[in-house]
Write a protein that holds these residues in place. Sequence first.
Motif, PDB file in Angstrom:
ATOM      1  N   HIS A  27      -8.505  -4.743  -9.117  1.00 28.88           N
ATOM      2  CA  HIS A  27      -7.194  -4.089  -9.190  1.00 28.88           C
ATOM      3  C   HIS A  27      -7.311  -2.572  -9.020  1.00 28.88           C
ATOM      4  CE1 HIS A  27      -3.041  -4.153 -11.380  1.00 28.88           C
ATOM      5  NE2 HIS A  27      -2.972  -3.678 -10.162  1.00 28.88           N
ATOM      6  N   HIS A  77       0.501   2.667 -10.121  1.00 31.26           N
ATOM      7  CA  HIS A  77      -0.777   2.232 -10.698  1.00 31.26           C
ATOM      8  C   HIS A  77      -1.352   3.279 -11.643  1.00 31.26           C
ATOM      9  CE1 HIS A  77      -0.637  -0.963  -7.639  1.00 31.26           C
ATOM     10  NE2 HIS A  77      -1.379  -1.622  -8.505  1.00 31.26           N
ATOM     11  N   TRP A 126       7.298  -4.629 -10.528  1.00 31.94           N
ATOM     12  CA  TRP A 126       6.977  -3.940 -11.778  1.00 31.94           C
ATOM     13  C   TRP A 126       8.121  -4.121 -12.762  1.00 31.94           C
ATOM     14  CZ3 TRP A 126       2.341  -1.153 -11.694  1.00 31.94           C
ATOM     15  CH2 TRP A 126       1.755  -1.007 -10.420  1.00 31.94           C
ATOM     16  N   ASP A 159       2.548  -4.063 -14.410  1.00 36.31           N
ATOM     17  CA  ASP A 159       2.413  -4.522 -13.024  1.00 36.31           C
ATOM     18  C   ASP A 159       2.552  -6.043 -13.009  1.00 36.31           C
ATOM     19  OD1 ASP A 159       1.527  -5.120 -10.423  1.00 36.31           O
ATOM     20  OD2 ASP A 159      -0.149  -3.699 -10.505  1.00 36.31           O
ATOM     21  N   HIS A 163      -1.911  -9.814  -8.197  1.00 33.85           N
ATOM     22  CA  HIS A 163      -3.281  -9.271  -8.327  1.00 33.85           C
ATOM     23  C   HIS A 163      -3.529  -8.699  -9.720  1.00 33.85           C
ATOM     24  CE1 HIS A 163      -1.624  -5.276  -6.462  1.00 33.85           C
ATOM     25  NE2 HIS A 163      -1.726  -5.123  -7.762  1.00 33.85           N
TER      26      HIS A 163
HETATM   27 MN   MN3 Z   1      -1.235  -3.620  -8.900  1.00 32.66          MN
END
Ligand code: MN3
Length: 195
Positions: A27, A77, A126, A159, A163
Motif C-alpha cells: 500500500h 494517502h 474514502w 481508505d 488494496h
Molecule cells: Mn490506498
Amino acid sequence: MKLELPDLPFGKDALEPHMSANTLDFHHGKHHNAYVVKGNELLEDAGLSADNLEALVIEAAKVGGGLFNNVGQHYNHSFFWNSISANGGGEPTGAIADAINASFGSFENFKKRFVAGGVGQFGSGWVWLVADGDTLKITKSANAETPLTDGLKPLLVCDVWEHAYYLDFQNRRPDFLTSFIDNLANWDFANHNLG
Ligand code: MN3
C-alpha cells in the motif's frame, strides 16, 4: 512543487494484526509510491504554482484528469498514514470527543455512521470525518476525490480501496472499517486537525 513519499509514522509491523506489514509494503511502497512518481511526471509540465500540498490539490482539481488523480491520491494517502496509529482506536478523548457527541449524539452512533459510510462507498474511495464549520460530518469520496475541494476540513480518513484491506480482510470491508475504529483511528491526529 514536487511530491515526496513520506515515511510511515510507525514501524511496518506496528499495526499487526489489524494491518499487516505485507499490506503496508504494497500500500505504501507500491501504490502510494506510484502516485508520487506519476504525479511528479505530470506536474513537470503542468505549470502549477502552489507551494503547499493542500493548495496543490485544489489547483490540480481545476485541471482534473490524471494530474488530479495522482496529486489527490498522494494527499489522501499522506493523510491516511497519519489517521492510523499503533496506540489508536476506541473512544476518543479531548475536544474531538465533545465534538463527536455534539454532532452525532454518541460515539456509538458516530461509529455506526462512519462504518456505514465506508461500506456505502460503491467501488474505490474514502470515508472521512470532516468539520463543516462547527459541525462534524461523515463524507465519502470516490477514487481520488477529497473533501478539501468542497471547503471542508478533513479530520480523519479511512481508505476503502480494496488494496487497503484485501490482504488482511479479503472482501470483508465492514470488518476492516470496524477494526479501523476499534484498533487504529488516531484521535490525537483528529484532535490536532480540529485545532
Ligand atoms: Mn490506498
